[in-house]
Design a protein around this motif. Structure first.
Motif, mmCIF file in Angstrom:
data_model
loop_
_atom_site.group_PDB
_atom_site.id
_atom_site.type_symbol
_atom_site.label_atom_id
_atom_site.label_comp_id
_atom_site.label_asym_id
_atom_site.label_seq_id
_atom_site.Cartn_x
_atom_site.Cartn_y
_atom_site.Cartn_z
ATOM 1 N N GLN A 66 -6.770 -24.449 -41.235
ATOM 2 C CA GLN A 66 -5.909 -25.568 -41.613
ATOM 3 C C GLN A 66 -4.780 -25.788 -40.612
ATOM 4 N N GLY A 67 -4.363 -24.736 -39.950
ATOM 5 C CA GLY A 67 -3.295 -24.849 -38.968
ATOM 6 C C GLY A 67 -3.756 -25.307 -37.597
ATOM 7 N N TRP A 68 -5.049 -25.430 -37.417
ATOM 8 C CA TRP A 68 -5.593 -25.834 -36.123
ATOM 9 C C TRP A 68 -5.490 -27.341 -35.918
ATOM 10 N N SER A 69 -5.499 -27.728 -34.656
ATOM 11 C CA SER A 69 -5.525 -29.152 -34.309
ATOM 12 C C SER A 69 -6.896 -29.736 -34.637
ATOM 13 N N ARG A 70 -6.951 -31.050 -34.692
ATOM 14 C CA ARG A 70 -8.229 -31.726 -34.929
ATOM 15 C C ARG A 70 -9.233 -31.354 -33.828
ATOM 16 N N ALA A 71 -8.768 -31.296 -32.588
ATOM 17 C CA ALA A 71 -9.650 -30.969 -31.459
ATOM 18 C C ALA A 71 -10.234 -29.572 -31.603
ATOM 19 N N LYS A 72 -9.429 -28.626 -32.025
ATOM 20 C CA LYS A 72 -9.908 -27.258 -32.194
ATOM 21 C C LYS A 72 -10.907 -27.176 -33.348
ATOM 22 N N LYS A 73 -10.647 -27.902 -34.422
ATOM 23 C CA LYS A 73 -11.603 -27.949 -35.534
ATOM 24 C C LYS A 73 -12.928 -28.551 -35.071
ATOM 25 N N ASP A 78 -18.672 -28.179 -33.745
ATOM 26 C CA ASP A 78 -19.706 -28.346 -32.720
ATOM 27 C C ASP A 78 -20.337 -27.033 -32.278
ATOM 28 N N GLY A 79 -19.798 -25.911 -32.766
ATOM 29 C CA GLY A 79 -20.341 -24.611 -32.383
ATOM 30 C C GLY A 79 -19.955 -24.200 -30.972
ATOM 31 N N ARG A 80 -18.883 -24.752 -30.443
ATOM 32 C CA ARG A 80 -18.436 -24.466 -29.070
ATOM 33 C C ARG A 80 -17.374 -23.362 -29.104
ATOM 34 N N TYR A 81 -17.768 -22.221 -29.648
ATOM 35 C CA TYR A 81 -16.851 -21.114 -29.899
ATOM 36 C C TYR A 81 -16.203 -20.569 -28.634
ATOM 37 N N GLU A 82 -16.937 -20.572 -27.537
ATOM 38 C CA GLU A 82 -16.395 -20.031 -26.283
ATOM 39 C C GLU A 82 -15.219 -20.862 -25.774
ATOM 40 N N GLU A 83 -15.095 -22.088 -26.262
ATOM 41 C CA GLU A 83 -13.997 -22.961 -25.840
ATOM 42 C C GLU A 83 -12.778 -22.884 -26.766
ATOM 43 N N LEU A 84 -12.906 -22.152 -27.850
ATOM 44 C CA LEU A 84 -11.789 -22.030 -28.783
ATOM 45 C C LEU A 84 -10.744 -21.080 -28.212
ATOM 46 N N PRO A 85 -9.531 -21.542 -28.040
ATOM 47 C CA PRO A 85 -8.467 -20.663 -27.532
ATOM 48 C C PRO A 85 -8.275 -19.468 -28.457
ATOM 49 N N ARG A 92 -15.645 -13.089 -32.780
ATOM 50 C CA ARG A 92 -16.899 -13.681 -33.251
ATOM 51 C C ARG A 92 -17.790 -12.634 -33.893
ATOM 52 N N SER A 93 -17.938 -11.470 -33.259
ATOM 53 C CA SER A 93 -18.838 -10.463 -33.804
ATOM 54 C C SER A 93 -18.260 -9.812 -35.047
ATOM 55 N N ALA A 94 -16.944 -9.703 -35.121
ATOM 56 C CA ALA A 94 -16.315 -9.074 -36.284
ATOM 57 C C ALA A 94 -16.344 -9.996 -37.498
ATOM 58 N N ARG A 95 -16.111 -11.259 -37.284
ATOM 59 C CA ARG A 95 -16.020 -12.205 -38.395
ATOM 60 C C ARG A 95 -17.245 -13.112 -38.505
ATOM 61 N N SER A 96 -17.783 -13.481 -37.384
ATOM 62 C CA SER A 96 -18.915 -14.390 -37.221
ATOM 63 C C SER A 96 -18.963 -15.552 -38.200
ATOM 64 N N PRO A 97 -17.859 -16.316 -38.365
ATOM 65 C CA PRO A 97 -17.928 -17.457 -39.276
ATOM 66 C C PRO A 97 -18.864 -18.541 -38.773
ATOM 67 N N GLY A 98 -19.051 -18.650 -37.486
ATOM 68 C CA GLY A 98 -19.935 -19.673 -36.956
ATOM 69 C C GLY A 98 -21.407 -19.382 -37.179
ATOM 70 N N ASP A 99 -21.754 -18.150 -37.466
ATOM 71 C CA ASP A 99 -23.160 -17.809 -37.667
ATOM 72 C C ASP A 99 -23.763 -18.503 -38.865
ATOM 73 N N ALA A 100 -22.930 -18.885 -39.811
ATOM 74 C CA ALA A 100 -23.430 -19.545 -41.010
ATOM 75 C C ALA A 100 -23.116 -21.027 -41.005
ATOM 76 N N SER A 101 -22.817 -21.571 -39.838
ATOM 77 C CA SER A 101 -22.409 -22.974 -39.784
ATOM 78 C C SER A 101 -23.578 -23.907 -40.038
ATOM 79 N N SER A 102 -23.235 -25.079 -40.512
ATOM 80 C CA SER A 102 -24.252 -26.112 -40.721
ATOM 81 C C SER A 102 -23.619 -27.469 -40.465
ATOM 82 N N ARG A 103 -24.440 -28.440 -40.252
ATOM 83 C CA ARG A 103 -23.940 -29.808 -40.063
ATOM 84 C C ARG A 103 -24.589 -30.714 -41.060
#
Length: 103
Positions: A66-73, A78-85, A92-103
């Motif tokens: 919720q505290g992130w900018s629109r661009a970061k969200k 988009d699954g562009r995790y390597e670009e997230l500051p 990623r490996s500890a939390r891996s929230p993107g592993d369950a992502s869907s569109r």
């Protein structure tokens, strides 16, 4: 199981939430029974989700996102995790929230 999720609202804005029943919660948002923010911006579309063992973890990620900018969200959606500051391989490996992502 618990989820953190991002909805795209009819006005193009994003809403981030957490729940233990994702399909029910999205249906609530679309029925106008969800948060006041989404009530005025229906219909909403689920654009990203991640699954966690505990609701406390999902809620923690909800507040973080919720505290992130629109661009970061958008990078997350988009699954562009390597670009997230600050989004390291270790995070990623500890939390891996993107592993369950869907569109």
């Amino acid at each position: 199981m618990a989820f953190v999720y991002i909805l795209r609202c009819s006005d193009g804005s994003f809403y981030t939430g957490s729940t233990v029943n994702l399909s029910f919660r999205v249906a609530q948002h679309n029925a106008g029974e969800g948060a006041a923010y989404t009530r005025e911006r229906r219909p909403v579309e689920l654009v990203w989700q991640a699954e966690f063992q505990r609701i406390a973890e999902a809620f923690g990620w909800e507040k973080r996102i919720q505290g992130w900018s629109r661009a970061k969200k958008q990078l997350l959606i988009d699954g562009r995790y390597e670009e997230l500051p600050g989004w390291s391989a270790r995070t990623r490996s500890a939390r891996s929230p993107g592993d369950a992502s869907s569109r």
